[in-house]
Scaffold this active site. Structure first.
Site, mmCIF file in Angstrom:
data_model
loop_
_atom_site.group_PDB
_atom_site.id
_atom_site.type_symbol
_atom_site.label_atom_id
_atom_site.label_comp_id
_atom_site.label_asym_id
_atom_site.label_seq_id
_atom_site.Cartn_x
_atom_site.Cartn_y
_atom_site.Cartn_z
ATOM 1 N N HIS A 79 -4.788 -0.277 -5.412
ATOM 2 C CA HIS A 79 -4.060 0.712 -5.520
ATOM 3 C C HIS A 79 -3.880 1.647 -4.452
ATOM 4 C CE1 HIS A 79 -4.004 5.012 -7.183
ATOM 5 N NE2 HIS A 79 -3.865 4.402 -8.293
ATOM 6 N N ASP A 94 -4.598 -0.288 -15.157
ATOM 7 C CA ASP A 94 -3.434 -1.150 -15.743
ATOM 8 C C ASP A 94 -4.041 -2.550 -16.148
ATOM 9 O OD1 ASP A 94 -1.567 0.629 -16.188
ATOM 10 O OD2 ASP A 94 -0.791 0.425 -14.242
HETATM 11 N N1 ACO Z 1 -2.297 -8.973 -4.956
HETATM 12 C C1 ACO Z 1 -2.261 -9.313 -3.662
HETATM 13 N N2 ACO Z 1 -2.345 -8.784 -2.548
HETATM 14 C C2 ACO Z 1 -2.385 -7.530 -2.759
HETATM 15 C C3 ACO Z 1 -2.076 -6.721 -3.744
HETATM 16 C C4 ACO Z 1 -2.135 -7.397 -5.039
HETATM 17 N N3 ACO Z 1 -2.121 -7.036 -6.080
HETATM 18 N N4 ACO Z 1 -1.981 -5.732 -3.359
HETATM 19 C C5 ACO Z 1 -1.998 -5.226 -2.324
HETATM 20 N N5 ACO Z 1 -1.986 -6.605 -1.720
HETATM 21 C C6 ACO Z 1 -2.201 -6.841 -0.201
HETATM 22 C C7 ACO Z 1 -0.931 -6.827 0.253
HETATM 23 O O1 ACO Z 1 -0.129 -7.965 0.437
HETATM 24 C C8 ACO Z 1 -1.215 -6.567 1.835
HETATM 25 O O2 ACO Z 1 -1.675 -7.586 2.563
HETATM 26 P P1 ACO Z 1 -1.642 -7.454 4.160
HETATM 27 O O3 ACO Z 1 -2.312 -6.355 4.781
HETATM 28 O O4 ACO Z 1 -2.108 -9.012 4.501
HETATM 29 O O5 ACO Z 1 -0.152 -7.366 4.253
HETATM 30 C C9 ACO Z 1 -2.635 -5.359 1.498
HETATM 31 O O6 ACO Z 1 -3.104 -5.703 0.277
HETATM 32 C C10 ACO Z 1 -2.271 -3.774 1.535
HETATM 33 O O7 ACO Z 1 -0.981 -3.773 0.588
HETATM 34 P P2 ACO Z 1 -0.047 -2.716 0.191
HETATM 35 O O8 ACO Z 1 1.206 -3.249 -0.645
HETATM 36 O O9 ACO Z 1 0.333 -2.008 1.581
HETATM 37 O O10 ACO Z 1 -0.918 -1.459 -0.533
HETATM 38 P P3 ACO Z 1 -0.022 -0.142 -1.055
HETATM 39 O O11 ACO Z 1 -1.061 0.780 -0.908
HETATM 40 O O12 ACO Z 1 1.172 0.087 -0.402
HETATM 41 O O13 ACO Z 1 0.250 -0.774 -2.554
HETATM 42 C C11 ACO Z 1 -0.122 -1.235 -4.849
HETATM 43 C C12 ACO Z 1 -0.603 -0.403 -3.617
HETATM 44 C C13 ACO Z 1 1.551 -0.920 -5.167
HETATM 45 C C14 ACO Z 1 -0.673 -0.796 -6.130
HETATM 46 C C15 ACO Z 1 -0.419 -2.537 -4.725
HETATM 47 O O14 ACO Z 1 -1.610 -3.051 -4.503
HETATM 48 C C16 ACO Z 1 0.378 -3.638 -5.742
HETATM 49 O O15 ACO Z 1 1.487 -4.049 -5.910
HETATM 50 N N6 ACO Z 1 -0.618 -3.885 -6.926
HETATM 51 C C17 ACO Z 1 0.092 -4.658 -7.966
HETATM 52 C C18 ACO Z 1 0.781 -3.759 -8.923
HETATM 53 C C19 ACO Z 1 0.125 -2.854 -9.661
HETATM 54 O O16 ACO Z 1 -1.092 -3.067 -10.266
HETATM 55 N N7 ACO Z 1 0.293 -1.493 -9.801
HETATM 56 C C20 ACO Z 1 -0.426 -0.601 -10.472
HETATM 57 C C21 ACO Z 1 -0.838 0.750 -9.619
HETATM 58 S S1 ACO Z 1 -1.867 1.714 -10.552
HETATM 59 C C22 ACO Z 1 -0.742 2.768 -11.041
HETATM 60 O O17 ACO Z 1 0.365 2.923 -10.917
HETATM 61 C C23 ACO Z 1 -1.243 3.380 -12.766
#
Ligand code: ACO
Length: 429
Positions: free
Chosen positions: A308, A365
């Site tokens: 998140h 979610d």
């Molecule tokens: N699975 C694997 N790796 C992940 C995940 C995941 N679900 N989420 C983040 N990471 C990793 C990224 O690859 C990144 O790794 P790095 O530092 O080695 O490059 C690190 O964790 C940080 O991730 P970011 O994408 O920079 O984090 P951000 O805060 O931008 O994104 C997000 C948050 C979009 C929710 C992300 O965690 C994600 O894509 N999750 C899956 C989709 C999801 O569940 N979305 C619902 C969000 S809740 C809502 O909207 C109600």
């Protein structure tokens, strides 16, 4: 409406020979910010913050959340109390108007919404015209935007608040009905009628399935809707505010919010969670294999429902929803192999250093899809359920933005394109 205090502190920024001073401001929960709005005027510089990870776009008195401590409060009331003790319509009133309703206010608000449980008949024609490949979120967004045609007075950005309140009620009444009709169209069912004698969630579920719904289901839906009511400046709320900041009407602004919610990185994640769990099941149910894929930087796969932007310890909504998922599945006697895969994935991911180091935890979610599935709601409708829950928050954000008189949203950019060059005539290309 939303107030900030300016502290005696200032922040200084040195840019070559220039030193620019900025006021430091604080919110009511002592969160601090630097007001850099004068930066460009004083120095010619702008700030760059991709994805607005560290940028406040507004002040707001609606929702407070602390991602580190896992706190979520609406108008000062904890999400735990609201999910446990309130009805969805009570919470809707609270986020929109700032206070819990009195008995009379609630009765009046509910009665107002019940006047608008049946959208205009033309909306049915519109929904029927979509090919079977139409996604419910696209259909919902189109239908909500189309409502302006029946209520053209909504185009007047300067009409009084009591007239705007009619639009809030219409949206709260129509959105679930349109959602139910989308389900009907997609499942070859006749359009259903609303039943004003029922509670909000029960009426919606009955309009969708065209049959009575068990009290355990109604209670689970009520809780799910409350858990999705608002989440401060997320992608869809920011979109609603951005569109509304141009004084576009509320139907258009909410329609844009629905579009923003649709994406799999936002509200679309609940659909993607179930699709992911089903893919894992079809592949033999090996949680370790899929965790390895999620960690592999050369593989685009992400563990949907994990991580998140704001919560970096736990998502308080996920805790409540996990309990609700267990309750509703037990109550309805449902044994779901997909739930077992979800539990295995969760416990393995939580014990894995990759997820721990990046503070990736299950979000709301991860579990909401499991409940929707247990209630017989098709996967493509999951994000529509989210939109029904989020509507009061979008209305509250739009209303606050307009009452606070926020300026039109218009970010800057750092240009990275070509320098000036001479036009080349077609015959020489
Ligand atoms: N699975 C694997 N790796 C992940 C995940 C995941 N679900 N989420 C983040 N990471 C990793 C990224 O690859 C990144 O790794 P790095 O530092 O080695 O490059 C690190 O964790 C940080 O991730 P970011 O994408 O920079 O984090 P951000 O805060 O931008 O994104 C997000 C948050 C979009 C929710 C992300 O965690 C994600 O894509 N999750 C899956 C989709 C999801 O569940 N979305 C619902 C969000 S809740 C809502 O909207 C109600």
């Amino acid at each position: 409406m939303s107030q900030i205090a300016e502290l005696n502190e200032t922040a200084e920024l040195k840019l070559g020979d220039i030193t620019v001073e900025f006021p430091v401001i604080t919110g009511s929960e002592n969160e601090k910010g630097i007001d850099i709005s004068s930066l460009r005027g004083k120095s010619g510089y702008i700030t760059l913050d991709l994805g607005y990870k560290n940028t406040g776009s507004c002040t707001s008195a609606i929702t407070f959340l602390d991602g580190e401590l896992g706190i979520l409060r609406h108008r000062g009331y904890s999400i735990e109390d609201l999910a446990d003790k309130a009805s969805f319509i009570e919470v809707a009133f609270l986020v929109i108007y700032g206070e819990l309703p009195t008995k009379d206010q609630l009765a009046e608000f509910e009665a107002g919404i019940k006047e608008y449980l049946m959208p205009p008949a033309g909306i049915q024609q519109m929904l029927k015209a979509f090919p079977s490949t139409g996604h419910p979120m696209g259909m919902l967004s189109s239908a909500i935007c189309a409502l302006h045609a029946w209520y053209p007075e909504s185009l007047n950005a300067y009409r009084p608040e009591d007239q705007k309140a009619l639009t809030y009620r219409r949206l709260l009444g129509f959105l679930p009905a349109i959602s139910a009709w989308i389900y009907c169209v997609q499942n070859g069912q006749d359009f259903t009628k609303a039943d004003a004698s029922l509670d909000y969630s029960e009426n919606f579920m009955k309009m969708m399935f065209n049959k009575d719904v068990a009290p355990a289901v109604v209670s689970a839906i009520n809780k799910l809707l409350i858990l999705h009511v608002d989440h401060e400046q997320n992608c869809s709320a920011s979109t609603v505010r951005m569109v509304g900041s141009s004084h576009a009407n509320l139907y258009a602004s909410i329609s844009a919010g629905i579009d923003a919610l649709w994406g799999p990185l936002h509200g679309g994640a609940n659909q993607k969670v179930i699709e992911m769990l089903e893919a894992i099941k079809a592949d033999g149910g090996d949680a370790d294999k899929w965790l390895a894929k999620a960690k592999d930087k050369d593989d685009p796969f992400r563990l949907m429902g994990f991580g998140h932007r704001v919560y970096k310890n736990f998502d308080p909504r996920a805790r409540i929803i996990k309990k609700a998922a267990d309750e509703v599945l037990n109550n309805l006697g449902i044994v779901d192999p997909v739930l077992e895969i979800a539990k295995a994935l969760e416990s393995k991911a939580l014990a894995d250093p990759y997820f721990a180091e990046r503070k990736l935890y299950p979000n709301v979610d991860f579990y909401s899809g499991i409940i929707y599935r247990a209630l017989g709601i098709p996967t493509e409708m999951f994000t529509v359920m989210f939109a029904i829950g989020r509507l009061p928050g979008w209305i509250a954000q739009w209303r606050e933005m307009r009452i606070d008189g926020d300026p039109i949203g218009r970010p800057r950019q750092i240009y990275t394109g070509y320098p000036p060059r001479d036009f080349v005539a077609m015959e020489n290309r």
